[in-house]
Design an enzyme around this catalytic site. Sequence first.
Site, short mmCIF file in Angstrom:
data_model
loop_
_atom_site.label_atom_id
_atom_site.label_comp_id
_atom_site.label_asym_id
_atom_site.label_seq_id
_atom_site.Cartn_x
_atom_site.Cartn_y
_atom_site.Cartn_z
N GLU A 18 1.19 -1.32 0.27
CA GLU A 18 0.11 0.44 -0.14
C GLU A 18 0.86 0.87 -0.26
O GLU A 18 1.70 1.05 0.41
CB GLU A 18 -0.84 0.00 1.57
CG GLU A 18 -0.29 -0.30 2.64
CD GLU A 18 -1.13 0.71 3.62
OE1 GLU A 18 -1.28 1.81 3.94
OE2 GLU A 18 -1.19 0.32 4.87
N LYS B 198 -5.69 10.34 0.59
CA LYS B 198 -6.28 8.86 1.11
C LYS B 198 -7.37 8.57 0.50
O LYS B 198 -8.20 8.41 1.17
CB LYS B 198 -5.86 8.91 2.25
CG LYS B 198 -6.41 7.61 3.31
CD LYS B 198 -6.30 8.45 4.84
CE LYS B 198 -6.69 7.10 5.60
NZ LYS B 198 -7.11 6.81 7.32
N ASP C 257 -17.35 4.59 13.28
CA ASP C 257 -16.23 4.99 12.36
C ASP C 257 -15.27 3.51 12.77
O ASP C 257 -15.41 3.31 13.04
CB ASP C 257 -15.16 5.59 13.33
CG ASP C 257 -14.21 6.22 12.32
OD1 ASP C 257 -13.81 5.03 11.13
OD2 ASP C 257 -13.43 6.48 12.70
N SER D 52 -13.70 1.34 9.87
CA SER D 52 -12.92 0.94 8.76
C SER D 52 -13.19 0.49 7.58
O SER D 52 -13.70 -0.81 8.18
CB SER D 52 -10.83 0.58 8.96
OG SER D 52 -10.34 0.72 7.63
N LYS E 115 -4.49 -1.95 15.16
CA LYS E 115 -3.71 -1.18 16.08
C LYS E 115 -4.30 -1.44 17.22
O LYS E 115 -5.49 -1.14 16.90
CB LYS E 115 -3.25 -0.22 15.24
CG LYS E 115 -1.89 0.01 14.20
CD LYS E 115 -2.44 2.06 13.46
CE LYS E 115 -3.76 1.99 12.46
NZ LYS E 115 -3.32 1.32 11.29
#
Length: 300
Positions: free
Chosen positions: A24, A85, A137, A139, A158
């Site tokens: 990425e 992004k 939220d 992802s 994370k």
Amino acid sequence: MLPLEFSPEVAKARAEDRPLVALESTIITHGMPYPQNVDTARRVEAEIRTAGAVPATMAVMGGKIHVGLTDSALEALGQAQGVAKLSRADLAACVATGGTGATTVAATMICARLAGIGVFATGGIGGVHRGAETSFDISADLLELAQTPVTVVAAGAKAILDLPKTLEVLETQGVPVISYGQDAFPAFWSRDSGLKAPLRMDHPAQIAAAHRMRGLLGLPGGQLVANPIPQDAEIPSAEITPHIEAALAEAEAQGIAAKAVTPFLLARIFELTEGRSLVANIELVLNNARLAAAIARELG
Ligand code: PSU
Ligand code: MN
């Protein structure tokens, strides 16, 4: 015609049927400061070549999805300001309008599938953010894993995220979560999140076989391989947790939301740990690159 632009190295590898590993670019533009970002990207690519595979870093530039970047393109991307992004929602718009964009895990999976690449190495995937019950939220990386057939090697998710909720969403979405070489689900900077991963595998060949079997069974989606950070590079959870809490509190106080959350937290934790989080981040990406190359070779 697909708007794909293969670098000379990747074009040659395709012609020779050599194993490829996707990489990425958001980790370069939004995940690490310059110049460590470019230096790390180069080291990750070198690690993949040493392990007998060919790296294909993805980015959007000039109306094309670039599959593999030349060294000068990598350097330019690493220094560029205001790069978009890109996730599933904005990938097509960026290509269509000729913008410059870096690919997240979700967008890189889409690009890898288009380029016929089955394995992808990164640092950590996005997940369910803490407080998602009010912010919503979550992802897009998680939903991409459910629908795009690419095996993603990451060091878990994370610890800035809500890891139990992240694992729940992955289970609901039918995504295999495979810890490599241990039972525990790793937490990026630390080897053990305190949670058990649903699956465990100890050999790249097993991961490749499971990847192929999903295709054979007609199951959409990929696999998440959670590869623990090497022991000597890990930051024990007790040490990183206060910094994570502090960064999260600041993000909340400053009203940081949506796409800005992950880059903000990574940058603040870098400052709070006086650069230690970045050193660990670099080591875990290199470790993931090695494993992804081994899986790519098994996939053949
Ligand atoms: N992990 C890192 N550095 C990063 C990211 C993850 O160590 O820069 C990036 C990846 O590109 C991932 C994205 O796909 O953060 C997730 O962003 P969000 O939480 O906004 O979905
Ligand atoms: Mn988000």
